[in-house]
Design an enzyme around this catalytic site. Structure first.
Site, PDB file in Angstrom:
ATOM      1  N   ASP A 374       0.827  -1.204   0.000  1.00 23.40           N
ATOM      2  CA  ASP A 374       0.000   0.000   0.000  1.00 23.40           C
ATOM      3  C   ASP A 374       0.863   1.257   0.000  1.00 23.40           C
ATOM      4  O   ASP A 374       2.044   1.219   0.317  1.00 23.40           O
ATOM      5  CB  ASP A 374      -0.906   0.020   1.233  1.00 23.40           C
ATOM      6  CG  ASP A 374      -0.096  -0.012   2.514  1.00 23.40           C
ATOM      7  OD1 ASP A 374       0.905  -0.752   2.558  1.00 23.40           O
ATOM      8  OD2 ASP A 374      -0.443   0.699   3.463  1.00 23.40           O
ATOM      9  N   GLU A 375       0.228   2.354  -0.333  1.00 22.37           N
ATOM     10  CA  GLU A 375       0.828   3.682  -0.250  1.00 22.37           C
ATOM     11  C   GLU A 375       2.257   3.730  -0.754  1.00 22.37           C
ATOM     12  O   GLU A 375       3.153   4.233  -0.092  1.00 22.37           O
ATOM     13  CB  GLU A 375       0.795   4.173   1.208  1.00 22.37           C
ATOM     14  CG  GLU A 375      -0.604   4.298   1.746  1.00 22.37           C
ATOM     15  CD  GLU A 375      -0.639   4.885   3.142  1.00 22.37           C
ATOM     16  OE1 GLU A 375      -1.362   5.859   3.323  1.00 22.37           O
ATOM     17  OE2 GLU A 375       0.054   4.378   4.029  1.00 22.37           O
TER      18      GLU A 375
END
Lengths: 684, 551
Positions: A374-375
């Site tokens: 993620d991110e």
């Protein structure tokens, strides 16, 4: 809104009200005192059933039976002789017969219930996703024919039997009048099994180290709400607390030498070596043989293992959340000024991931393994779906410089290569939803997509045949302190998924306790009681009678919260998302301390204040990356300010008589969602 | 520390005229001394700081078969107080990590085989003034190698074990527990005999396991009195056999303590007593006549009228009969020398407006304040008749100090100058001034807890002796089972050092003890106690990701 008709009328921008989260938390905590006083006599026909989470099917009666403190255990079936069963029995005996009076000699008293039979059909003790957790619990009435009533638990696996014991413990209550434990509303017949096989809680030990003692307390409390997966987000950019024997420098990335987990510690957490709170603090009953084993200084580990039915899923969040890895191996950083994502261009990066996963395979037997993903801020990639604002506030962005592939390709390449490593070790990879959002067709079909950003992801994932875990941050991020229990309770993992075969692909859901502002001092009250609200969503059938209407749910949850506190779990009051926020309010109102913080020039205080300002509800901008990290908060703040400026500009236009751009409905509603009300008043 | 520092600076000044070179040399020496001291402090992570400590630079390994020896001890330990405390200490040291220590790989002369505890008093009586001193010696060499604790009483030995547990550390390379900085020689005793913590189970009920956990955590900071503010206006959770309807005033049926629960919390029932086994006295309080509305739920005759429910009806003889019954029950389980009778915040307007009480006042030639005095003094007499010494909140002293029984201990809370007046009047005193030592005041910071000096402006040694000690108070209007631990800790620990450590060894600047207190807070976390970060207000959540040791 109507346009102002007269050019002579002056308008005044009156106020922008910032509504803080308290205003939405107006749930009354004033339980009817009479009702409270009746809690020990639950189950009069119309009163709710105080079992949390609610069983699938049950019938009850109106008898009250006394339970013998020396309740005897009889086991049968292939799995009846399991140590897991006998230890769970001892544990629940301590919980049920907690009161002091019960430890006094009890000669000459006749009890209705003196015998518990546990029948376990299978002797397979392997704990995995999808293990049969069902059980039947029967509490027979005493009648003219049999003076001694009986309790029977029947289950296919030992873990079903453990759930049955938990339910049994919730049927019993101490009677202060007669000083005995009573089982109310007998006879009972309960047929129970979970709605979802994956019922998770995420713990984050990177942002703050959690001592082993605390993790064990959390694991034990999970079993009270029948949660079954601890998602251990072990490492992140802030610290790397875990020992990895193949790469012994990795845990140099820990905060301090005291804030680390040895490989044996991790193994102990997984196996749940049960020298727990209840045993330690209660010292109830005379020392059993089990306790002697504990106290014996020569520890025989095998004797101490005590599975309570909680799987542990480990996470290695690559490539984005991994700055701390480079403390021990600086080669992993793209450069010393640009430290994440992990350097995709070096084979060493993947050798190391492979080493970590091989080491972890030895201690994490659970079939799923979380690879994060993620991110990932590749510099380019974020531009694809985040507003430009973020780029302006993120001053140091790592850029891929010397590669022919685009940043987005590199991200994909990284995730897929990490997946291969996990799959080669017989793990099912779990990835955060950005991987699916970015390159759904490239992901390994075995991938479990872990939703977090917003609604609508699981429907897309299951439509493409992927399995999915639901953790919509608007509802199931426990670090969002402003999400009240109702929001947690009423969110639905199967929303917008109607096809039965697709529904089956939703493994379940998970509440996430991100650790930016949670450490040993506040993690448990941040988890409970809201995690329990999610636990019932994940365990119980969605449509069940009167015990599930909103008033009775609140009563039942308040009761369960008190049950947690009586077992020593510091669960926060139900009506407030988080008791400790009471304290943090002070620095918004107390001038003296606001001043003190300014003196210290701690940007984090300002960030927190900004966050409160822009996101009083936590679930407003579901489609933004809304985490509690600085960038997201600044992003939101700047967006809010921008919106506000637009409104003011519009107003000014109106004031100057140029009725050009009026507030569009959309813009206006955006504002009110953020708790900002712009109003005009006429002045004669 | 400070003294050295100042000496150095003074020397520097005196050196001034001898030329730049000499001064520079002195300066270097000063820096050396200061930094050496700073390092020492950094590595001395014992809380509260013992009276005297010396240590070396050796390391020992704790044997996997670490044992307790008590030969030569006069204390028979018939109820296993010492054995259990030993087991708890070792368990808690080992609970931070899995121990995989292989003794065969290290020099056997560096393995600590056990601890030898010699207690000279055979008695296990725990009372106000029980000797709590101990000496701890961990030698660097010996065969067989044992640590030694000498104490007058078993409760001193318990403190010795706690200190020992704080010099034990898990070692990553040996995968076992090590005792750093041997040889240790510690001689220790508390500065004050009363080191209290108030918990309030009336505003919010605290489940028994929660109270037990609080008691456990108190022993880590060497606090020794749990002041149990059992009942108040809001609820009456305790069972009292003489008046079985009193606990009808509880919030709910489950939110009660049976008499046996209370007995277990306090003292021995078979083998399962709690506070006493940990060296913690329990001071019970009934707060009369002002904070007692909940009493009347079971016995409405105690209310002056249905509309006006407190203070307790002074005109009704039943009121005093009931107090007598309560204290008779108390005396069976609360064996501490003192009982707390409250007496604070009495608003007598209810007496003056309710017709039958007003009539009674008139008949007895009393006004409201006279009646308040009459009530308190009569309650005192009842307590004395049950063998208790009395503690009363300071309003009783402020209003009619001269009439108080000379055995009264005055419990300060309102302001900071009360103690000096109390001891001047020859009475004993406990200090709890709310501006510094009320834990429910979240804006009272740990620095203030640390600096609050009970003997401020009291110089006469005879008067100083009348200050029994101090107490931090966790009033529970906004505290329940979910947040009590982080509201108490780490700020109570700051006060605990003030009450334990000799005055001369206390830091004048709290920043000097910050890293040591931070270390102790992390130790509490490791032991499963939810102590809050030092930064920010009381029970503040951590503001950002960081190490425990930096918060």
């Amino acid at each position: 809104m109507n346009s102002p008709s007269s050019p002579n009328t002056n308008y005044l921008l009156l106020a922008a009200f910032l509504l803080f989260s308290q205003s939405v938390l107006t749930v009354s905590r004033n339980l009817d005192l009479k009702l409270l006083r009746q809690l020990n006599h639950v189950g009069k026909d119309d009163s709710p059933t105080y079992i949390w989470p609610l069983p699938l099917q049950y019938t009850s009666g109106n008898q009250t039976l006394t339970v013998n403190p020396n309740l005897a255990l009889f086991t049968s079936g292939n799995g009846g002789g399991s140590r897991i069963v006998s230890q769970a029995f001892e544990r629940y005996k301590r919980i049920i017969f907690e009161h002091a009076s019960l430890k006094l000699p009890t000669a000459g008293v006749d009890y209705d219930l003196s015998k518990l039979t546990i029948l376990v059909h299978s002797d397979d003790e392997e704990l995995q996703l999808g293990v049969d957790e069902s059980y039947n619990l029967l509490v027979a009435a005493s009648n003219a024919h049999s003076v001694i009533g009986e309790i029977t638990i029947e289950a296919n696996s030992v873990y079903g039997a453990v759930h049955g014991l938990e339910t049994l413990s919730q049927l019993c209550a101490f009677d202060y009048g007669t000083k005995t434990v009573k089982l109310y509303n007998a006879p009972w017949y309960i047929q129970d099994k979970p709605r979802f096989e994956y019922r998770g809680l995420l713990l984050d030990t990177s942002r703050h180290y959690l001592p082993i003692e605390i993790i064990k307390q959390v694991i034990e409390s999970m079993s009270f709400a029948k949660l079954n997966v601890l998602h251990w987000h072990i490492i992140d950019e802030e610290s790397f607390p875990l020992e990895v024997p193949s790469f012994p420098n990795l845990w140099k990335g820990a905060y301090t030498k005291w804030e680390r987990y040895t490989i044996d510690d991790a193994s102990e957490i997984v196996e749940m070596h049960f020298k727990l709170f209840h045993i330690k603090s209660a010292e109830a009953f005379s020392l059993s043989s089990y306790e002697y084993e504990c106290s014996n200084s020569v520890i025989t580990k095998i004797q101490l293992l005590q599975k309570i039915g909680i799987n542990v899923m480990a996470e290695v969040d690559v490539p984005g959340h991994a700055e701390s890895w480079g403390t021990g191996y600086p080669d992993l950083w793209p450069s010393s000024s640009c430290r994440e994502p992990l350097d995709v261009s070096k084979n060493f990066t993947f050798d190391l991931i492979s080493g970590i996963l091989s080491d972890m395979k030895k201690i994490f037997p659970f079939g799923l393994f979380h690879l994060g993903g993620d991110e990932v801020n590749t510099g380019q990639y974020l531009l694809d779906f985040l507003p430009v604002v973020l780029i302006t506030v993120t001053t140091s962005i790592c850029r891929l410089q010397d590669h022919s592939m685009s940043a987005k390709d590199a991200y994909k390449y990284f995730v897929l290569r990490a997946q291969e490593i996990a799959i080669s070790l017989n793990w099912t990879p779990v990835n955060w939803e950005e991987t699916f959002n970015s390159f759904p067709t490239s992901l390994n079909p075995k991938t479990v997509v872990h939703n977090w950003l917003g609604a609508g992801v699981c429907p897309k994932a299951v439509a493409k045949g992927f399995r999915c875990i639901y953790s919509n941050q608007g509802f199931w991020y426990l670090d969002h302190l402003d999400v009240p229990w109702e929001s947690v309770y009423y969110t639905e993992p199967l929303e917008d998924i109607t096809d039965a075969s697709q529904q089956k692909l939703v493994l379940g859901g998970e509440v996430c306790m991100w650790g930016e502002t949670a450490d040993a001092s506040d993690v448990q009250q941040t988890i409970w009681p809201r995690a329990a609200a999610a636990a019932e969503r994940l365990w119980s059938a969605p449509e069940s009678g009167s015990s599930r209407n909103s008033t009775t749910v609140l009563q039942r949850l308040e009761y369960f919260r008190c049950l947690l506190t009586r077992r020593g779990v510091p669960a926060a009051p139900v009506g407030y998302a988080f008791s400790i926020t009471n304290a943090s309010e002070h620095y918004l109102t107390d001038v003296k301390f606001e001043g003190a913080y300014v003196e210290e020039e701690k940007p984090t205080y300002k960030i927190v204040t900004l966050q409160k300002l822009v996101s009083p509800y936590g679930n407003v901008f579901q489609f933004f990356c809304l985490k509690t990290d600085t960038a997201s908060v600044l992003l939101e703040a700047s967006a809010s300010i921008q919106a506000l400026q637009d409104q003011i500009e519009d107003m000014l236009h109106t004031l100057s008589g140029k009725q050009t751009t009026m507030l569009t409905g959309e813009k206006r509603s955006n504002l009110s969602k953020q708790g900002i009300v712009l109003s005009t008043i006429s002045r004669s | 520390m400070l003294k050295n520092n100042t000496d150095c600076l003074l020397s520097c000044c005196r050196m001034g005229r001898r030329g730049l070179e000499g001064m520079f040399l002195w300066y270097l020496v000063c820096i050396f001394v200061i930094s050496a001291n700073a390092i020492d402090i950094k590595h001395l992570n014992i809380w509260p700081m013992p009276k005297s400590v010396s240590y070396g630079y050796g390391n020992l390994h704790l044997s996997n078969e670490f044992e307790l020896r008590t030969d030569g001890s006069k204390f028979a330990d018939a109820s296993s107080i010492l054995k259990d405390a030993f087991k708890r200490s070792i368990d808690i040291v080992r609970s931070t990590h899995v121990i995989e220590f292989n003794a065969s790989k290290v020099d056997p002369s560096l393995v600590l085989k056990g601890i030898h505890i010699v207690v000279s008093s055979p008695s296990d009586e725990l009372q106000h003034g029980t000797d709590e001193s101990y000496k701890l010696h961990v030698p660097a060499q010996g065969n067989p190698l044992y640590a030694h604790i000498e104490a007058k009483t078993v409760y001193g030995a318990l403190h010795g074990l706690e200190t020992f547990s704080q010099v034990c550390h898990y070692n990553i390379s040996s995968r076992g527990i090590q005792v750093h900085q041997v040889p240790w020689t510690i001689a220790d005793q508390p500065r004050f005999s009363y080191r209290g913590l108030l918990i309030d189970t009336s505003r919010h009920y605290l489940p028994v396991p929660v109270i037990k956990k609080v008691i456990d955590s108190m022993t880590y900071a060497k606090l020794n009195v749990l002041h149990w503010h059992i009942v108040d206006t809001q609820s009456f959770p305790l069972e009292l056999p003489s008046y079985p309807k009193l606990w009808n005033g509880a919030y709910s049926i489950p939110e009660r303590y049976s008499f046996a629960d209370a007995e277990e919390i306090v003292r021995q029932v078979n083998r399962h007593f709690y506070a006493k086994r940990r060296g913690i006295n329990v001071l019970a309080e009934i707060d009369v006549p002002g904070h007692a509305e909940s009493w009347g739920v079971g016995y409405p005759a105690l209310w002056p009228s249905k509309d006006c429910k407190q203070p307790l009806d002074v005109s009704n003889e039943f009121t005093f009969k009931l107090i007598d019954g309560i204290l008779a029950d108390f005396s069976k389980i609360f064996k501490y020398k003192f009982v707390h009778l409250g007496g604070d915040e009495v608003n007598t307007s209810c007496w003056e407006t309710t017709p039958h009480v007003k009539k009674w006042l008139h008949k007895n030639h009393m006004n409201g304040s006279k009646a308040y005095e009459y009530f308190v003094l009569r309650a005192q007499k009842i307590a004395l008749s049950h063998g208790y010494d009395i503690i009363n909140w300071e309003e009783t002293f402020n209003n009619f100090g001269k009439k108080l029984n000379p055995k009264t201990v005055v419990h300060n809370w309102l302001g900071s100058s009360v103690a000096q007046n109390v001891v001047k009047a020859g009475l004993r005193c406990i200090v709890s001034n709310q501006d510094s030592w009320y834990l429910d005041h979240l804006d009272a910071l740990w620095q203030g807890f640390y600096l609050n000096e009970p003997l401020t402006n009291i110089t006469d040694p005879k008067q100083q002796a009348l200050v029994l000690g101090g107490e931090v108070c966790a009033w529970a209007e906004h505290i329940d089972a979910s947040d009590i631990e982080q509201t108490i800790w780490p700020r109570a620990a700051a006060a605990a050092e003030r009450l334990w450590t000799p005055y001369d060894k206390l830091a004048k600047d709290p920043e000097k003890v910050k890293s040591r207190l931070s270390y102790f807070r992390c130790l509490l976390n490791q032991r499963g106690v939810a102590a809050a970060p030092l930064e920010g207000l009381g029970r503040e959540a951590p503001v950002e990701p960081a190490s425990c040791y930096l918060q």
